[in-house]
Design an enzyme around this catalytic site. Structure first.
Site, PDB file in Angstrom:
ATOM      1  N   LYS A 186       0.876  -1.232   0.047  1.00  0.00           N
ATOM      2  CA  LYS A 186       0.077  -0.094  -0.110  1.00  0.00           C
ATOM      3  C   LYS A 186       0.949   1.330   0.063  1.00  0.00           C
ATOM      4  CE  LYS A 186      -3.378   2.763   0.466  1.00  0.00           C
ATOM      5  NZ  LYS A 186      -4.393   3.087  -0.750  1.00  0.00           N
ATOM      6  N   CYS A 239      -3.906  10.802   0.934  1.00  0.00           N
ATOM      7  CA  CYS A 239      -3.035   9.424   0.596  1.00  0.00           C
ATOM      8  C   CYS A 239      -1.572   9.723   0.066  1.00  0.00           C
ATOM      9  CB  CYS A 239      -3.852   8.550  -0.309  1.00  0.00           C
ATOM     10  SG  CYS A 239      -5.658   8.433   0.158  1.00  0.00           S
TER      11      CYS A 239
END
Ligand code: SAJ
Length: 402
Positions: free
Chosen positions: A202, A256
């Site tokens: 991720k 993010c």
């Protein structure tokens, strides 16, 4: 199958809804914010996501999903809470820990525990230590895994179902148990690995994008000095069959891409030189854009002997959304306005009707009235504005590509 989702935010709520609708799972969604719980139970979506409210109403009225302030006994538990920073860009896993501690008294043999929150490497192991120190009798009897999300806001319903996912258990049995759960509603391929690799995967995805954007932003600074049109340059370079350069902008925002790389640099400072440099370049680009605007205002005043009208076009962190979180455009506007006595500033954000700090102006009017036009976010409506030679245009996001 009953699942308990800890956190009903931008990811937790859509995942809970899709698990209930497409996966046939009975879902309880838990949130510490009473208003989120109330709105969810009333079938009202507290986030912006096309198509999601109808789906929420369906699963609530079918009795497949309800929200609560406290967790309930289930067969599977999902941690989908924020991992913000503490101190100097250090990841703060205290929400994940608090959510874990809240559900661990409910665990029974055969249950599944999954972390979805973006987390530093080793978080799943760290949480399992907490779980088994509180519930040692469950060692080897529950499944523990990490499974990050990859959805793009605005396209969540499609991507939650169709994206591939990476699933990493603490052992193979845990991975298989998690794969069995996600295969209830995911049509993309479920890739099996271990927890540490899944956590790093991720962070790697978002760091990779940050590094690529930094390359484009660095090129824009070089081209500005060299007198080269960076948009034309990138278009031409991308004609090479193996080159695919992204677009420069006024910095990198959102929750993010501008955040996750720090989860690597804070744990591996000596090794992550490129990732750290990319963060610096992307942050510097926003500072550079603000300085550019301030200098243009001064130059205009010296040349024309009056204050300019300045249109600041876009506040959102990326095109065609209303999300202003961690937006470089918004920060640039705030910086320019701090010393704005030498300019009349019009702030434009076509995707938002009202803002508590900025008075918003219609984009056509602002463009018409402005002496200096600053394009910060490449919203689609801006692209139909005519190019005007009589204005100073600072095009940081390639509206006119000039
Ligand atoms: N940006 C540029 N130039 C580009 C592309 C993007 O300057 O060529 C800027 C945008 O304007 C924005 C920032 O980057 O400020 C981030 O936007 P984005 O569209 O790259 O990403 P997010 O933050 O909306 O979503 C990302 C996605 N990750 C990747 O593409 C690797 C998404 O799939 C993730 O699920 C999401 O982060 C997340 O939740 O982690």
């Amino acid at each position: 199958m009953k699942a308990c989702f800890m956190g009903l935010g931008y990811i937790g709520l859509p995942t809970a809804v899709v698990a209930a609708k497409e996966g046939g799972v009975d879902v309880v969604g838990v949130d510490i914010n009473p208003s989120v719980v109330e709105q969810t139970n009333a079938g009202h979506l507290h986030i912006v996501e096309p198509g999601m409210e109808t789906m929420l109403q369906e699963v609530v009225s079918a009795g497949k999903l309800h929200a609560s302030s406290t967790p309930e006994v289930a067969d599977a538990y999902f941690m989908v809470v924020p991992t913000p920073f503490k101190g100097n860009h250090e990841p703060d896993v205290s929400y994940v820990e608090a959510a874990t501690r809240a559900v661990l008294p409910l665990f029974k043999e055969g249950d599944l525990y999954v972390i979805e929150s973006t987390s530093p490497v080793g978080t799943t192991e760290a949480m399992s230590k907490i779980i088994f120190s509180e519930r040692p009798e469950l060692k080897g009897k529950i499944s523990v895994a990490y499974c990050p999300e990859r959805v793009l806001p605005g396209n969540v319903i499609y991507e939650l179902v169709h994206n591939d996912r990476v699933i990493g258990g603490l052992d193979e049995a845990s991975t298989e148990k998690a794969v069995a759960f996600y295969s209830r509603f995911v049509k993309g391929t479920l890739h099996r690995t271990n927890a540490r690799t899944a956590e790093m995967c991720k962070l790697t995805e978002n760091s990779s994008r940050d590094v690529q954007i930094a390359f484009a932003n660095e090129l824009s600074l070089i081209c500005d000095k060299a007198g080269i049109n960076v948009w034309e340059l990138i278009d031409l370079a991308n004609k090479h069959p193996r080159v695919n350069i992204l677009q420069p902008g006024c910095g990198v925002g959102g929750h993010c891409i501008a955040v996750d790389p720090y989860f690597i640099t804070s744990d591996f400072p000596a090794e992550s030189k490129l990732i750290a440099a990319a963060r610096e370049i992307n942050n510097y680009k926003a500072f550079w854009c603000a300085e550019r605007v301030k200098n243009s205002i001064l130059e205009f005043e010296l040349r024309e002997h009056r204050k300019p009208a300045v249109a600041m076009m876009g506040l959102a962190f990326k095109p065609d959304i209303d999300d202003l979180r961690e937006s470089p455009a918004k920060n640039i506007v705030a910086k320019v306005m701090q010393g704005a006595s030498n300019a009349d500033i019009f702030v434009v954000e076509p995707n938002v009707t009202e803002h508590n700090v900025f008075k918003l102006t219609n984009y056509n009017q602002a463009y018409d009235k402005a002496d200096i036009v600053v394009f910060l976010t490449a919203h689609t409506p801006f692209k139909s504005l005519p190019y005007r030679k009589d204005k100073v245009i600072l095009d940081f996001c390639g509206i006119f590509k000039r």
